[in-house]
Design a protein around this motif. Structure first.
Motif, short mmCIF file in Angstrom:
data_model
loop_
_atom_site.label_atom_id
_atom_site.label_comp_id
_atom_site.label_asym_id
_atom_site.label_seq_id
_atom_site.Cartn_x
_atom_site.Cartn_y
_atom_site.Cartn_z
N GLN A 70 0.47 -1.14 0.41
CA GLN A 70 -0.09 0.05 0.00
C GLN A 70 0.97 1.30 0.14
OE1 GLN A 70 -3.33 0.21 3.07
NE2 GLN A 70 -3.48 2.20 2.42
N GLU A 71 2.11 1.32 0.41
CA GLU A 71 2.81 2.48 0.86
C GLU A 71 4.05 2.87 -0.40
OE1 GLU A 71 2.96 -0.16 3.41
OE2 GLU A 71 1.88 1.35 5.05
N GLU A 72 3.82 1.76 -1.13
CA GLU A 72 4.77 1.35 -2.44
C GLU A 72 3.76 2.33 -3.59
OE1 GLU A 72 6.57 -1.97 -3.07
OE2 GLU A 72 7.86 -1.99 -0.86
N LEU A 73 2.14 1.80 -3.50
CA LEU A 73 1.47 2.60 -4.40
C LEU A 73 1.51 3.81 -4.55
CD1 LEU A 73 -1.22 -0.50 -4.80
CD2 LEU A 73 0.42 0.68 -6.77
N ARG A 119 -3.74 5.63 -13.49
CA ARG A 119 -4.99 4.65 -13.62
C ARG A 119 -5.15 3.36 -13.35
NH1 ARG A 119 -7.26 8.67 -17.66
NH2 ARG A 119 -9.01 9.67 -17.28
N GLU A 120 -4.16 2.68 -13.97
CA GLU A 120 -3.73 1.65 -13.26
C GLU A 120 -3.55 1.53 -12.18
OE1 GLU A 120 -0.64 0.37 -16.06
OE2 GLU A 120 -2.28 -0.06 -18.23
N ARG A 121 -2.96 2.60 -11.54
CA ARG A 121 -2.42 2.47 -10.17
C ARG A 121 -3.50 2.75 -9.03
NH1 ARG A 121 0.76 0.26 -12.43
NH2 ARG A 121 3.25 0.16 -12.40
N ILE A 122 -4.39 3.64 -9.70
CA ILE A 122 -6.06 3.63 -8.81
C ILE A 122 -5.82 2.72 -8.42
CG2 ILE A 122 -7.33 5.31 -8.63
CD1 ILE A 122 -5.83 7.16 -9.16
N ASN A 137 -6.72 0.78 -5.19
CA ASN A 137 -9.29 0.93 -5.11
C ASN A 137 -8.97 -1.33 -4.81
OD1 ASN A 137 -9.04 3.35 -4.27
ND2 ASN A 137 -9.79 3.31 -6.92
N THR A 138 -8.30 -1.92 -4.97
CA THR A 138 -8.72 -3.65 -4.90
C THR A 138 -7.92 -3.77 -3.39
OG1 THR A 138 -7.07 -3.69 -6.39
CG2 THR A 138 -8.75 -3.57 -6.61
N ILE A 139 -6.85 -2.91 -2.82
CA ILE A 139 -6.24 -3.60 -2.17
C ILE A 139 -7.07 -3.14 -0.68
CG2 ILE A 139 -4.77 -3.03 0.31
CD1 ILE A 139 -2.48 -1.92 -2.02
N ASP A 140 -7.32 -5.04 0.06
CA ASP A 140 -8.50 -4.95 1.15
C ASP A 140 -8.12 -3.86 1.93
OD1 ASP A 140 -9.20 -6.60 -0.59
OD2 ASP A 140 -7.92 -8.36 0.60
N THR A 141 -6.72 -3.20 2.57
CA THR A 141 -6.74 -3.18 3.77
C THR A 141 -7.40 -1.31 3.39
OG1 THR A 141 -4.23 -2.06 3.12
CG2 THR A 141 -5.21 -4.02 4.52
N CYS A 142 -6.93 -1.12 2.72
CA CYS A 142 -7.86 0.59 2.20
C CYS A 142 -8.89 0.79 2.86
CB CYS A 142 -7.44 0.80 0.48
SG CYS A 142 -5.89 0.93 -0.27
N ILE A 150 -10.10 5.78 -4.09
CA ILE A 150 -9.64 6.92 -4.86
C ILE A 150 -10.36 7.02 -6.23
CG2 ILE A 150 -7.96 8.44 -5.84
CD1 ILE A 150 -5.82 6.69 -4.56
N ASP A 151 -11.19 8.17 -6.51
CA ASP A 151 -11.93 8.91 -7.36
C ASP A 151 -11.00 9.17 -8.21
OD1 ASP A 151 -13.35 9.13 -9.47
OD2 ASP A 151 -14.42 11.64 -8.04
N THR A 152 -11.13 8.41 -9.62
CA THR A 152 -9.63 8.20 -10.38
C THR A 152 -10.24 9.60 -11.44
OG1 THR A 152 -9.68 5.56 -10.57
CG2 THR A 152 -8.79 6.92 -12.96
N GLU A 153 -11.41 9.73 -11.72
CA GLU A 153 -11.75 11.07 -12.61
C GLU A 153 -10.99 12.52 -12.03
OE1 GLU A 153 -11.99 10.51 -15.57
OE2 GLU A 153 -12.45 8.69 -15.92
#
Length: 200
Positions: free
Chosen positions: A83-86, A129-132, A136-141, A145-148
């Motif tokens: 998560q931190e790296e992302l 967009r790919e990184r967001i 967003n798919t990480i469970d701990t988040c 994040i609103d991509t647009e």
């Protein structure tokens, strides 16, 4: 005109051009010095107004500059993205996009160059967009994040990890850091021009 005569003519013209440049060097250097001095003063004023806007002291400024340098020096870990790296990668891409967008028309004269830069901006937005989506798919988040909103590159958008606590976000520190570095570059430029003037 023969090939050898043309080569001689080009050589003579180049020598005359160099001679004119040497004769006018004092004027050129003095103009450069005046422009650089004015620009340096403008950037110092901009830095002071930014410090007033952020309501920080000289010590805080130095601390923020140091923090940004330390942040830039920290190694990026490869392999599995935590998560931190992302978060760091998303921050990097957003910062890079904002800088490139800001410099698009300011530093590029030709349309071809701007087109190449726009293509690079599009690629970076796709990567963002790919990184967001990955973040967003990480469970701990807890917050997504609103991509647009993020891809619009608006200054008003706050990322979830920036909203936590009352700490000053990295974006603000980078903004101050960029201004401090610009002032230092202008001062260095003045020193270089003075050296050139003394040698002439």
């Amino acid at each position: 005109m023969t090939k050898s005569a043309r080569a001689d003519m080009i050589t003579v013209l180049a020598m005359q051009w160099n001679h004119r440049n040497v004769e006018n060097l004092h004027k050129t250097l003095s103009k450069r010095f005046v422009k650089t001095t004015q620009r340096a003063q403008t950037e110092v004023d901009n830095l002071e107004s930014l410090k007033q806007e952020l309501n920080i002291s000289l010590e805080d400024t130095e601390q923020w500059v140091l923090e940004v340098k330390q942040w830039a020096a920290t190694e990026k870990h490869g392999g599995q993205s935590s998560q931190e790296e992302l978060q760091r990668e998303i921050d990097d891409i957003i910062y890079s996009l904002r800088r490139k967008k800001h410099d698009l028309y300011r530093q590029n004269d030709s349309n071809q160059t701007r087109q190449r830069k726009r293509r690079r901006l599009t690629e970076l937005k796709k990567k963002l967009r790919e990184r967001i989506l990955q973040y967003n798919t990480i469970d701990t988040c807890t917050e997504t994040i609103d991509t647009e909103a993020i891809c619009s590159l608006s200054e008003d958008v706050i990322l979830p990890w920036e909203a936590q606590g009352d700490m000053v976000n990295l974006r603000t520190k980078r903004r101050l850091f960029d201004q401090v570095m610009l002032v230092r570059r202008m001062e260095e430029e003045k020193v270089i021009i003075v050296k050139e003037m003394t040698q002439h």
